[in-house]
Design an enzyme around this catalytic site. Structure first.
Site, PDB file in Angstrom:
ATOM      1  N   TYR A   1      38.974  35.129  43.128  1.00 22.51           N
ATOM      2  CA  TYR A   1      40.180  34.825  42.338  1.00 22.51           C
ATOM      3  C   TYR A   1      39.799  34.376  40.913  1.00 22.51           C
ATOM      4  O   TYR A   1      40.398  34.813  39.933  1.00 22.51           O
ATOM      5  CB  TYR A   1      40.952  33.743  43.079  1.00 22.51           C
ATOM      6  CG  TYR A   1      42.268  33.327  42.497  1.00 22.51           C
ATOM      7  CD1 TYR A   1      43.390  34.138  42.606  1.00 22.51           C
ATOM      8  CD2 TYR A   1      42.401  32.092  41.863  1.00 22.51           C
ATOM      9  CE1 TYR A   1      44.615  33.734  42.093  1.00 22.51           C
ATOM     10  CE2 TYR A   1      43.612  31.678  41.356  1.00 22.51           C
ATOM     11  CZ  TYR A   1      44.722  32.498  41.469  1.00 22.51           C
ATOM     12  OH  TYR A   1      45.927  32.093  40.962  1.00 22.51           O
TER      13      TYR A   1
ATOM     14  N   LYS B   1      40.895  36.135  37.466  1.00 27.06           N
ATOM     15  CA  LYS B   1      41.770  35.427  36.527  1.00 27.06           C
ATOM     16  C   LYS B   1      41.137  35.286  35.151  1.00 27.06           C
ATOM     17  O   LYS B   1      41.826  35.387  34.133  1.00 27.06           O
ATOM     18  CB  LYS B   1      42.137  34.055  37.097  1.00 27.06           C
ATOM     19  CG  LYS B   1      43.105  34.135  38.279  1.00 27.06           C
ATOM     20  CD  LYS B   1      44.273  35.036  37.944  1.00 27.06           C
ATOM     21  CE  LYS B   1      45.540  34.710  38.687  1.00 27.06           C
ATOM     22  NZ  LYS B   1      46.633  35.663  38.333  1.00 27.06           N
TER      23      LYS B   1
END
Ligand code: NAD
Length: 303
Positions: free
Chosen positions: A164, A168
């Site tokens: 993640y 991001k």
């Protein structure tokens, strides 16, 4: 007070708008007069399954409040279909808010290719596909606003979120270059790192704080960044709980060595404090500024 921010005749896509932050963004855009494409695949927080009702419910809410919206149920990985839906429904596309997201949290030593790939596909490839399909239309009309949804997990790291965090912060890298390429066609590109009480953070944030971190407290920044009034581009903003602030890179002035005389790992060790000392630090805004100290070092030892 600034002039009213209005979006009459403007078309906005919000991906992942069937719940959480995206829903709050879509509702606020509609209140500001935008025609909204409410996209949501409607799967679980881990990216399993699909359900049309999430997007449909938000469209119903917008219409009941007197706004204009259509639902779209495609995955962001098929971003061209979402943009086509906006064009078919409203004839143009002005704003893309890349918000759709999932989690596949695992510590790195337990990470499986499927977890890594799916997080990459939804966040990075999905945002790429939607933005890539909208880009030529924005260039042609000389107007566009793109917002990417980054995360503090990317900026600062977070245990169990290597996939993640990679995705991001990757979106912020994309933001920086698209901001450069979009500028001459009045396409402004920014990223937010939001915090909100949604199904994604339920159980991770203490219940009392969760209640206070209402998703709708993030949306006014998104609507501003998407507006004609906004001239900001290439920015990264942390936002949540009614607070927002801008993030920038900071780099120490560093240490310079004579490239011709040579230097070794021990010289690096000897200068470690200086290399890591942030007194009078630089805040390079672009590649040219970033190279200034390096070039000065070459010049210092030239000849
Ligand atoms: P959420 O789960 O409520 O919303 C995400 C939405 O995206 C869901 O409605 C989901 O159905 C949709 N979605 C998932 N995969 C999709 C796909 N392939 N195509 C279309 N839609 C898809 O979570 P949220 O907290 O509202 O998250 C919104 C965004 O904000 C995400 O990108 C998330 O990573 C980011 N974010 C949230 C927080 C937070 O504190 N909530 C923090 C940092 C970043």
């Amino acid at each position: 007070m600034s002039d009213a921010i209005r979006f009459e005749d403007k078309v906005v896509i919000v991906t992942g708008a069937g719940g959480g932050l995206g829903r709050a963004h879509a509702l606020l855009f509609a209140r500001h007069g935008a025609k909204v494409v409410v996209n949501d695949l409607g799967g679980s927080a881990q990216g399993e399954g699909a359900n049309a009702s999430a997007a449909d419910r938000v469209v119903e809410e917008i219409r009941q409040a007197g706004g204009t919206a259509v639902a779209n149920h495609d995955s962001v990985t098929e971003g061209d279909k979402i943009v086509q839906h906006a064009l078919d429904s409203f004839g143009r596309i002005d704003v893309v808010v890349n918000n759709a997201g999932i989690l596949r949290d695992k510590t790195f030593h337990k990470m499986e290719d499927a977890d890594w790939d799916l997080v990459y596909r939804v966040h990075v490839e999905g945002a790429y596909k939607v933005t890539r399909a909208a880009w030529p239309h924005m260039r042609e009309q000389g107007y566009g606003r793109v917002i990417f949804t980054a995360s503090t997990s990317g900026i600062y790291g977070n245990f169990g979120q290597s996939n993640y965090g990679m995705a991001k912060l990757g979106l912020y890298g994309l933001t920086r270059t698209l901001a450069l390429e979009g500028r001459k066609n009045n396409i402004l590109v920014n990223a937010i790192a939001p915090t909100g009480g949604t199904r994604m953070t339920e159980g991770l944030i203490p219940p009392q704080v969760f209640e206070q971190l209402k998703p709708e407290l993030v949306s006014p920044l998104v609507v501003f960044l998407a507006s004609e009034q906004c001239q900001e581009t290439s920015g990264l903003f942390e936002v949540g709980g009614g607070w927002m602030g801008k993030v920038r890179w900071e780099r120490s002035l560093g240490a310079g060595f004579d490239p011709k005389a040579g230097f070794d790992a021990e010289d690096v060790a000897d200068h470690w404090q200086q290399i890591c000392n942030f007194d009078n630090a630089a805040h390079p805004a672009d590649n040219m500024e970033a190279l200034k100290e390096m070039m000065a070092n070459l010049q210092k030892y030239a000849g």
